[in-house]
Structures are given as structure tokens and as C-alpha cells.
Design an enzyme around this catalytic site. Sequence first.
Site, PDB file in Angstrom:
ATOM      1  N   ASP A   1       0.818  -1.210   0.000  1.00 42.58           N
ATOM      2  CA  ASP A   1       0.000   0.000   0.000  1.00 42.58           C
ATOM      3  C   ASP A   1       0.858   1.269   0.000  1.00 42.58           C
ATOM      4  O   ASP A   1       0.403   2.338  -0.369  1.00 42.58           O
ATOM      5  CB  ASP A   1      -0.848   0.003   1.278  1.00 42.58           C
ATOM      6  CG  ASP A   1      -2.305   0.169   0.958  1.00 42.58           C
ATOM      7  OD1 ASP A   1      -2.685  -0.153  -0.171  1.00 42.58           O
ATOM      8  OD2 ASP A   1      -3.049   0.630   1.841  1.00 42.58           O
TER       9      ASP A   1
ATOM     10  N   ASN B   1     -13.797   4.409   4.202  1.00 35.45           N
ATOM     11  CA  ASN B   1     -13.748   4.568   5.659  1.00 35.45           C
ATOM     12  C   ASN B   1     -12.464   5.274   6.048  1.00 35.45           C
ATOM     13  O   ASN B   1     -12.449   6.217   6.813  1.00 35.45           O
ATOM     14  CB  ASN B   1     -13.844   3.208   6.335  1.00 35.45           C
ATOM     15  CG  ASN B   1     -15.277   2.841   6.581  1.00 35.45           C
ATOM     16  OD1 ASN B   1     -16.058   3.678   7.032  1.00 35.45           O
ATOM     17  ND2 ASN B   1     -15.642   1.617   6.266  1.00 35.45           N
ATOM     18  N   GLY B   2     -11.353   4.758   5.482  1.00 35.29           N
ATOM     19  CA  GLY B   2     -10.096   5.501   5.533  1.00 35.29           C
ATOM     20  C   GLY B   2     -10.108   6.393   4.307  1.00 35.29           C
ATOM     21  O   GLY B   2     -10.750   6.069   3.314  1.00 35.29           O
TER      22      GLY B   2
END
Length: 456
Positions: free
Chosen positions: A136, A199-200
Site C-alpha cells: 500500500d 472509511n479511511g
Amino acid sequence: MKFQLIDPQTEDLLAKGLVEKIGSSNAIITYKNKNNKELREVLEVKNHEKALKITLKTLTDKVVGVLSSVSEIEAVGHRVVHGGEEFSGSILITPKVIEKIKECSIFAPLHNPPNLMGIEACSAAIKDVDQVAVFDTAFHQKIPAYAHIYGLPYAIYEKLKIRRYGFHGTSHWFVSKKAAELLNRDYSDFKVITCHLGNGASVAAVKNGFSVDTSMGFTPLEGLVMGTRCGDIDPAIIPYVMQMEKLCPKDIDNLMNKSSGLKGISKTSNDMREVIEEADDGSALHKLALDVYCYRIKKYIASYLGVLNGADAIVFTAGVGENSARIRKMVCEGLDNLGVVIDSEKNSRNETIISTGKTQVMVVPTNEELAIAHETFNVLNAKYQKKLIEAKEKQMQDQLNSLTDADKAAIAIFCDKNSSKTGKVLYEAAKRELEFDISEPVFEELLEGMAINKDH
Ligand code: ADP
């Protein structure tokens, strides 16, 4: 544990599923195959290994499965949250790579350990399967030092590696590239601001195929106001609140990560749909949460328009970004002097291009699973290409080694006698006459080694 079974070459999605509440006696398994056959079960799933076993059993099930055997799975791509400074791209998982991912767990103690469990579970359940780690953080590793170094003593960075890493890299990469494709633009000559609002949530400035800045930092806590995370705050607040509320580091970490953001401000919900609903029903705190959320995104977009000296496009993606015309409108309001003008009609229809101004505002659904599948394919392709070249070289060497000194001398004499012949003709003639069993490239290499000009 989310999974998808994908053919990266055709981009066909064969099956997808989710195992939630791993570690409990009422874990939920949801699954859907390419023919829309679905399955939902609630049962005990003790750990990730068990979750994977259930997944594989489902994929090979006679009724809902899509595989006749687990061995049909050629590779597994894993989303690994933190690759530290170690990984700036996807990589084939080896014991050494596993060690490095373990070392990076210190930066992402909630994410990297379960990622490792997933890797181990796959090794145990699928014999000899190739596994690839897709980080990520990787897409953001090329962010220049002036944008990733904090204004802390440099020694802290040297000792503890505290710097901005950035997250959601796979998504920012995927949607920025997709946006260039959709606009028929060359990705290596394209400036885009990507807003991943789930959500993030995070924003990235992407220039010519590289992330040059992003809102998340050392951890995913920095930047935007998120579902339950506070995003940017004055760092002096932390020791002050700890002292006043008698909190330990873990408590304050929980407060900022789990009880803040939309949920913290609204006092009730981290779900954007509920926040909007309550705000529309007249709740002042929900309206405030919405305003704070959108204002922070707008501030980041405006600052990245500065970073990029203007952008070709702004992309909205993930749950909120893809679905909420309301949020996109609020975020872009008042940016018209910077070339950002939303078309209300197109926006309300969630069209791909929703703007009329100089900067294209776009809605581009993210697909991290597909991006991971492509990355996995590319890493393995490189591995197979390397293996192929190595095998070819070995084969050539073996053929050369099979020749005795007498064979070589005979070839040299033959070439000398047949100096009118060249290339393939010379090779074929020598092969006929001397009855050797070497290929043409090996023959050429041999002549080169003996300093005989094959072309005379
Ligand atoms: P995750 O980060 O967990 O993958 P998602 O990308 O699915 O999350 O985003 C979840 C968020 O998207 C939730 O806050 C949800 O309320 C919000 N969302 C989904 N659909 C809508 C919608 N139509 N309008 C506003 N928000 C939405």
C-alpha cells in the site's frame, strides 16, 4: 479477509468473497461466483488459516465453486499495508521478503501481522504456489524528500525511520492510470489529484505516473478527517490531552484512530450515509461533521493544485467518492477560480466526467483487487522471463561443453576450407559433414570464441 479470483489477462472476475469476524464463533462468509451464484454462512472461524481453507473449499465446491482443484490457482497476490523504505514495488514473496515484512510490522502493528498470517495460510494450503506482495506504501515511495521528511530532528528519521510513507497506494495508482486512459491521455504526461474517500481516506498528487505527495503520513492517521480518524491536528494537542485526561499512549492512539473523525464529531456514526441523513434531519453536529470533512478535502485539493502547478484532472473514488454527488459538490464548491467547476446534472448521475471547467473532475471506481492481480502477473512474468533466459543460457553452455577439443578443431578446419560459405549455409554444411548436435546460436558463439569470422 477479502478475496477475488481473477484472470489478469482477460480481467475476468471468476469469484469473490469475504470472511468477516475471523477469530469468532459467528464469523460470516459471503461469496458470489461469476454466474451470480451466492452463498452466505455463519460459522466458527478460528484464524486466517481456517478462513483460507473455507475459501478454497468454496472455490472448489461442486455447486458454487469455479475450480475443479486448488492447484488451478497459479498465484496469490497479497495486499500488504506497510513496506517501509524497503519496498518501492511489488515483489515475489520469499523467506527474505517475509522477514522484511515482519520488520515493517513495527510501523503497522494492526495490519502487517494479519497480512503475514494470510501469506502463511496460503503457503500451507496451496502447494508450491507463487505469492506476490503488493504494498500500500509502494506507489508513494518516490515522493521527494522535501515532501516526505517532517520538520522533526533529522536524527529521529535516521533512528526511527519516521517520515511520510502514504497509504492507499494501489488505489491511487489504479485510478490515476485509469483516468489517463479514460481521457485518452499519456499517463507519463498527466497531472492528477486522486481522492480516495472510503472509511479511511486520503488524497494524492500524481504527476507523470508518480505520486509526488499524499495526505496520509507515517501512519494512516494523518491528513483527511475520516470515518473514525481525526486526520491532521496540532501535535501539541496529544501531550495536552494525555495529561488532562490521564491517558496512556495506547488510549490516545485509540481516541484519534477509533473515536474521532465523523464518528467523533457527530457523536454517533462513522458511516457517511447516516451522517448525511442525520444532517438533513436537522442535526447540527452531523452537519458540522460533514462540513469539516469536506473542507479538509478541499484544502488538500487546493494545496495539491499548487504542488502540481495546476492539474489535468481530479478523481473521486471509493465508497464516498464513487457514490456521493453531495460530497463531491461540497468539496469542489468555490474552486472555480482554480479551474474546477462541477456540472450538477452529470454529478448527480455519477457520470465519469462531471465537470465543465479546465480541470476535469471525474468519478473513477477503484479496483484494488484487479490492480493486485495485474501486479502479481507482472512480477511473475518477469520471474518467468528471467528463468527462461537463464535456462536458454544454460542449454547453450551445456551444448558448448559437450564438444571435445577434437570436435572444435574439426569445426575450425571445416570453416577454413569452406571460407566461401557464411551464416546459416555454413552452419548447415558443417552440421551435415561433421554430424554434430549443436544449435546455430551455439555454433556462432563457438566460432566467435575461436575468433573465426562466421561471415568471412
Ligand atoms: P472501505 O474503506 O472500508 O473499503 P468503502 O470504500 O466501501 O470503505 O467506503 C465506505 C464509506 O462509503 C462509508 O462511510 C459509506 O457510508 C460510504 N458510502 C457508500 N455509499 C454511499 C453513498 N451513496 N453516499 C454516501 N456515502 C456512501
